[in-house]
Write a protein that holds these residues in place. Structure first.
Motif, PDB file in Angstrom:
ATOM      1  N   ALA A  39      34.911  40.518  14.274  1.00 38.85           N
ATOM      2  CA  ALA A  39      35.839  41.546  14.757  1.00 38.85           C
ATOM      3  C   ALA A  39      37.058  40.906  15.419  1.00 38.85           C
ATOM      4  CB  ALA A  39      35.129  42.474  15.745  1.00 38.85           C
ATOM      5  N   CYS A  40      36.825  39.875  16.207  1.00 39.13           N
ATOM      6  CA  CYS A  40      37.955  39.177  16.848  1.00 39.13           C
ATOM      7  C   CYS A  40      38.854  38.534  15.795  1.00 39.13           C
ATOM      8  CB  CYS A  40      37.433  38.126  17.824  1.00 39.13           C
ATOM      9  SG  CYS A  40      36.650  38.838  19.292  1.00 39.13           S
ATOM     10  N   ALA A  41      38.247  37.937  14.777  1.00 35.37           N
ATOM     11  CA  ALA A  41      39.036  37.324  13.702  1.00 35.37           C
ATOM     12  C   ALA A  41      39.795  38.390  12.917  1.00 35.37           C
ATOM     13  CB  ALA A  41      38.130  36.512  12.784  1.00 35.37           C
ATOM     14  N   TRP A  42      39.172  39.530  12.652  1.00 33.02           N
ATOM     15  CA  TRP A  42      39.818  40.630  11.924  1.00 33.02           C
ATOM     16  C   TRP A  42      41.033  41.136  12.701  1.00 33.02           C
ATOM     17  CZ3 TRP A  42      40.614  42.666   7.482  1.00 33.02           C
ATOM     18  CH2 TRP A  42      40.915  44.016   7.300  1.00 33.02           C
ATOM     19  N   TYR A  43      40.885  41.258  14.009  1.00 33.15           N
ATOM     20  CA  TYR A  43      42.014  41.664  14.844  1.00 33.15           C
ATOM     21  C   TYR A  43      43.109  40.593  14.808  1.00 33.15           C
ATOM     22  CZ  TYR A  43      44.875  42.675  18.881  1.00 33.15           C
ATOM     23  OH  TYR A  43      45.945  42.922  19.699  1.00 33.15           O
ATOM     24  N   ALA A  44      42.703  39.320  14.913  1.00 31.05           N
ATOM     25  CA  ALA A  44      43.671  38.224  14.915  1.00 31.05           C
ATOM     26  C   ALA A  44      44.452  38.163  13.605  1.00 31.05           C
ATOM     27  CB  ALA A  44      42.968  36.898  15.176  1.00 31.05           C
ATOM     28  N   VAL A  45      43.772  38.388  12.498  1.00 31.69           N
ATOM     29  CA  VAL A  45      44.448  38.381  11.195  1.00 31.69           C
ATOM     30  C   VAL A  45      45.558  39.429  11.184  1.00 31.69           C
ATOM     31  CG1 VAL A  45      44.136  39.005   8.759  1.00 31.69           C
ATOM     32  CG2 VAL A  45      42.549  37.413   9.837  1.00 31.69           C
ATOM     33  N   ALA A  46      45.275  40.607  11.703  1.00 29.59           N
ATOM     34  CA  ALA A  46      46.286  41.678  11.722  1.00 29.59           C
ATOM     35  C   ALA A  46      47.379  41.404  12.752  1.00 29.59           C
ATOM     36  CB  ALA A  46      45.621  43.013  12.003  1.00 29.59           C
ATOM     37  N   TYR A  60      46.825  52.034  13.829  1.00 30.13           N
ATOM     38  CA  TYR A  60      46.677  52.098  15.287  1.00 30.13           C
ATOM     39  C   TYR A  60      47.943  51.681  16.029  1.00 30.13           C
ATOM     40  CZ  TYR A  60      41.802  52.532  14.091  1.00 30.13           C
ATOM     41  OH  TYR A  60      40.622  52.968  13.565  1.00 30.13           O
ATOM     42  N   MET A  61      49.090  52.018  15.496  1.00 27.47           N
ATOM     43  CA  MET A  61      50.361  51.555  16.046  1.00 27.47           C
ATOM     44  C   MET A  61      50.535  51.929  17.522  1.00 27.47           C
ATOM     45  SD  MET A  61      52.926  49.879  15.065  1.00 27.47           S
ATOM     46  CE  MET A  61      54.639  49.723  14.804  1.00 27.47           C
ATOM     47  N   HIS A  62      50.209  53.138  17.898  1.00 26.49           N
ATOM     48  CA  HIS A  62      50.477  53.602  19.256  1.00 26.49           C
ATOM     49  C   HIS A  62      49.206  53.963  20.010  1.00 26.49           C
ATOM     50  CE1 HIS A  62      54.676  53.572  18.231  1.00 26.49           C
ATOM     51  NE2 HIS A  62      54.415  54.296  17.154  1.00 26.49           N
ATOM     52  N   SER A  71      37.587  49.341  17.057  1.00 24.04           N
ATOM     53  CA  SER A  71      37.805  49.577  15.627  1.00 24.04           C
ATOM     54  C   SER A  71      37.483  48.333  14.813  1.00 24.04           C
ATOM     55  CB  SER A  71      39.253  49.996  15.374  1.00 24.04           C
ATOM     56  OG  SER A  71      39.525  51.203  16.026  1.00 24.04           O
ATOM     57  N   ALA A  72      37.892  47.165  15.294  1.00 24.25           N
ATOM     58  CA  ALA A  72      37.604  45.922  14.591  1.00 24.25           C
ATOM     59  C   ALA A  72      36.100  45.652  14.566  1.00 24.25           C
ATOM     60  CB  ALA A  72      38.348  44.766  15.249  1.00 24.25           C
ATOM     61  N   PHE A  73      35.419  45.917  15.687  1.00 21.76           N
ATOM     62  CA  PHE A  73      33.962  45.716  15.740  1.00 21.76           C
ATOM     63  C   PHE A  73      33.257  46.689  14.793  1.00 21.76           C
ATOM     64  CE2 PHE A  73      29.730  46.149  17.736  1.00 21.76           C
ATOM     65  CZ  PHE A  73      29.345  44.809  17.684  1.00 21.76           C
ATOM     66  N   THR A  84      30.187  53.622   6.343  1.00 25.61           N
ATOM     67  CA  THR A  84      31.568  53.896   5.944  1.00 25.61           C
ATOM     68  C   THR A  84      32.518  53.571   7.076  1.00 25.61           C
ATOM     69  OG1 THR A  84      31.427  56.184   6.684  1.00 25.61           O
ATOM     70  CG2 THR A  84      30.855  55.734   4.395  1.00 25.61           C
ATOM     71  N   GLN A  85      33.770  53.338   6.698  1.00 24.96           N
ATOM     72  CA  GLN A  85      34.824  53.046   7.662  1.00 24.96           C
ATOM     73  C   GLN A  85      36.138  53.363   6.973  1.00 24.96           C
ATOM     74  OE1 GLN A  85      36.608  52.817  10.205  1.00 24.96           O
ATOM     75  NE2 GLN A  85      35.843  51.018  11.251  1.00 24.96           N
ATOM     76  N   ASN A  86      36.984  54.109   7.646  1.00 22.00           N
ATOM     77  CA  ASN A  86      38.264  54.466   7.040  1.00 22.00           C
ATOM     78  C   ASN A  86      39.324  53.393   7.253  1.00 22.00           C
ATOM     79  OD1 ASN A  86      38.486  54.850   9.743  1.00 22.00           O
ATOM     80  ND2 ASN A  86      39.512  56.828   9.619  1.00 22.00           N
ATOM     81  N   LEU A  87      38.953  52.297   7.849  1.00 18.49           N
ATOM     82  CA  LEU A  87      39.851  51.180   8.101  1.00 18.49           C
ATOM     83  C   LEU A  87      39.685  50.153   6.996  1.00 18.49           C
ATOM     84  CD1 LEU A  87      41.680  49.926  10.307  1.00 18.49           C
ATOM     85  CD2 LEU A  87      39.619  48.928  11.266  1.00 18.49           C
TER      86      LEU A  87
END
Length: 154
Positions: A39-46, A60-62, A71-73, A84-87
């Motif tokens: 999850a931390c890596a997924w956030y870092a990539v973005a 999740y802009m605002h 959300s990443a977790f 399922t996940q809409n992300l």
């Protein structure tokens, strides 16, 4: 250090059942910890991708920053299970990372299920021996006309 602590904890268990439960807890903890790092890596990539749209910018802009980690977790957990996940990935780098995570998740979760099945089978085998011994003891009591009160005390 974590391995040393876990070995000391397992050595303190008195019964095989406790050891099996400990193994299951250790496996679940490993899966959750692995999901945290993914999850931390997924956030870092973005967060570190520039010049192209990312899941963080588009979905999740605002939003509140606490939602980013949750959300990443959640996304990471859904890669390990049939959930399922809409992300989802929004660019090539995120898509490549997500593909690698799916492969890691497939191998990790398959191993996890195999070890869980093995641990549960061992627990059932431990109980089967005890149930068989109790059945032999009950049969002995019945064959030798041992009173119910004495049977309950034994």
């Amino acid at each position: 250090r974590l391995i040393q602590v876990s070995v000391r904890i397992f050595d303190s268990f008195a019964s095989e059942a406790h050891v099996m439960v400990g193994k299951v807890v250790r496996l679940a903890t490993f899966i959750l910890l692995l999901n945290h790092y993914i999850a931390c890596a997924w956030y870092a990539v973005a967060a570190w991708t520039s010049g192209t749209a990312t899941w963080l910018q588009e979905d999740y802009m605002h939003e509140d920053s606490r939602l980013y980690y949750l959300s990443a977790f959640h996304w990471s957990l859904t890669q390990f299970t049939p959930a399922t996940q809409n992300l989802g990935p929004r660019n090539a780098f995120e898509r490549g990372f997500a593909s690698c995570v799916v492969v890691v998740a497939l191998v990790t979760f398959s191993t996890f299920l195999g070890k869980m099945t093995s641990a549960m089978t061992q627990l059932l085998n431990l109980n089967t021996v005890r149930w068989q011994e109790e059945a032999v003891l009950r049969r002995f009591f019945a064959d030798n006309s041992v009173s119910a009160s004495l049977t309950l005390r034994i």
